[in-house]
Design a protein around this motif. Structure first.
Motif, PDB file in Angstrom:
ATOM      1  N   ILE A   5     -58.842  14.577 -39.720  1.00 40.48           N
ATOM      2  CA  ILE A   5     -59.794  13.693 -40.388  1.00 40.48           C
ATOM      3  C   ILE A   5     -60.395  14.487 -41.543  1.00 40.48           C
ATOM      4  O   ILE A   5     -61.203  15.392 -41.330  1.00 40.48           O
ATOM      5  N   ARG A  97     -55.930  11.734 -48.499  1.00 42.61           N
ATOM      6  CA  ARG A  97     -56.331  10.568 -47.705  1.00 42.61           C
ATOM      7  C   ARG A  97     -57.696  10.809 -47.068  1.00 42.61           C
ATOM      8  O   ARG A  97     -57.871  10.737 -45.851  1.00 42.61           O
ATOM      9  N   CYS A  99     -61.321  10.425 -45.617  1.00 43.41           N
ATOM     10  CA  CYS A  99     -61.937   9.362 -44.829  1.00 43.41           C
ATOM     11  C   CYS A  99     -63.432   9.280 -45.090  1.00 43.41           C
ATOM     12  O   CYS A  99     -64.135   8.453 -44.473  1.00 43.41           O
ATOM     13  N   VAL A 166     -66.508   7.025 -40.821  1.00 41.52           N
ATOM     14  CA  VAL A 166     -65.427   7.977 -41.093  1.00 41.52           C
ATOM     15  C   VAL A 166     -64.320   7.843 -40.043  1.00 41.52           C
ATOM     16  O   VAL A 166     -63.128   7.793 -40.382  1.00 41.52           O
ATOM     17  N   GLU A 169     -62.404   4.620 -40.591  1.00 40.08           N
ATOM     18  CA  GLU A 169     -61.495   4.748 -41.735  1.00 40.08           C
ATOM     19  C   GLU A 169     -60.247   5.537 -41.342  1.00 40.08           C
ATOM     20  O   GLU A 169     -59.129   5.204 -41.747  1.00 40.08           O
ATOM     21  N   HIS A 170     -60.433   6.581 -40.533  1.00 40.41           N
ATOM     22  CA  HIS A 170     -59.290   7.372 -40.069  1.00 40.41           C
ATOM     23  C   HIS A 170     -58.358   6.516 -39.208  1.00 40.41           C
ATOM     24  O   HIS A 170     -57.133   6.559 -39.370  1.00 40.41           O
ATOM     25  N   ASN A 173     -56.310   4.198 -41.378  1.00 40.91           N
ATOM     26  CA  ASN A 173     -55.169   4.877 -41.991  1.00 40.91           C
ATOM     27  C   ASN A 173     -54.038   5.075 -41.000  1.00 40.91           C
ATOM     28  O   ASN A 173     -52.852   4.909 -41.336  1.00 40.91           O
TER      29      ASN A 173
END
Length: 318
Positions: A5, A97, A99, A166, A169-170, A173
């Motif tokens: 992350i 990427r 987060c 966070v 969001e991880h 993905n």
């Protein structure tokens, strides 16, 4: 190994001596146990765009809508240099990427709120509501990225909300890595239902409608609409009232299996939480106990009951 992350962070907050005075600004509340769950990606836009260490301090000059980044004494304009440098690092940040991003509070380059903007002629600030030049560019380039400044993260509620976003969001993905299919979107939404509801009941309902559209319409647009509405929903802070609503909803899944004493215990614990006598971790721990005891699989999959590692202690404060 699963993808780490990654969180962007102003480099000075990790203690790197990159500030204008040659010092760092180590934010101890963001390192140690807190950092064990993340991989930080440090960025210093002032050093990145060519300013030395130590250097002349800078400030925002002009208007809040269109400020320039200039030296305090010489008036040297660094705006274009920083914009050009930022354009060059976007591919790197996209590859990482990220987060989330934690910015240095009160910084004219990295602050996300309440930054002073001075008039060209000098004197007192014309605005106290500016946004740091680089931070503004990051938020424009990555509008759905969770962001905070390090000062606000001293607040346990704001810190918990940011970290929760966070982790979501991880997981978003990771879901996309498995494939942007309706099956995966339904699974993602189902497991996040109660967590979303604790932030925004209206958003919870609207996201459910987006998922319920089934195979209708363009799938990439559907995913984009869902992600954007999810971002807005999670931007709202959970409150005691919202959490009580979710806890009572969770309890409803046990109504046919709990004994009279167990029901009374649940209600008393929730009421104590409602009155701010105990932290959220207490009723959540009790609910997790009943999930294991009675094997309620739907609840076992709910991220609301396990949104992030317990050692972060984000639900331990009344």
């Amino acid at each position: 190994m699963p993808e780490p992350i990654r969180i962007g962070i102003s480099a000075c907050l990790l203690g790197e001596k990159v500030r204008y005075d040659g010092q760092g600004a180590h934010a101890k509340h963001l390192t140690g146990v807190f950092a064990d769950s993340f991989e930080y990606h440090p960025v210093c836009p002032e050093v990145g765009c060519g300013m030395g260490v130590p250097r002349e301090a800078v400030r925002l000059v002009g208007t809040r809508e269109n400020p320039r980044l200039k030296g305090r004494q010489t008036g040297r304009d660094w705006t274009d240099a920083m914009r050009d440098w930022a354009e060059g690092i976007w591919p790197e940040l996209e590859k990482k990427r990220l987060c989330g991003f934690i910015f240095k509070a009160k910084s004219p380059s990295s602050g996300i709120t309440r930054i002073k903007v001075y008039p060209e002629s000098g004197g007192q600030p014309v605005s106290y509501a500016g946004v740091g030049l680089f931070a503004g560019m990051v938020m424009e380039r990555f509008p759905l990225l969770p962001v905070e400044d390090h000062g606000r993260l001293h607040d346990v509620v704001l810190r918990g909300n940011f970290i929760e976003r966070v982790f979501v969001e991880h997981r978003w993905n990771r879901m996309l890595d498995r494939g942007a299919t309706m099956k995966n979107l339904i699974d993602f939404h189902t497991r996040h239902k109660m967590l979303i509801r604790a932030h925004d009941v209206t958003g919870y309902r609207e996201l459910g409608k987006i998922v319920a559209e089934g195979g209708k319409g363009d799938l990439p647009k559907r995913f984009a609409r869902y992600h954007e509405r999810l971002h807005r929903a999670l931007s709202l802070k959970p409150t005691i009232k919202k959490n009580v609503d979710v806890l009572m909803h969770v309890m409803g899944y046990f109504k046919k299996v709990l004994s009279r004493d167990e029901k009374q215990e649940c209600l008393e614990i929730i009421e104590n939480y409602r009155n701010n006598l105990i932290p959220l971790i207490v009723p959540v721990t009790l609910m997790n106990h009943f999930v294991r005891k009675y094997g309620i699989e739907y609840l076992r999959e709910q991220y609301y009951l396990n949104p992030h590692p317990m050692d972060l202690k984000l639900r331990n404060h009344a």
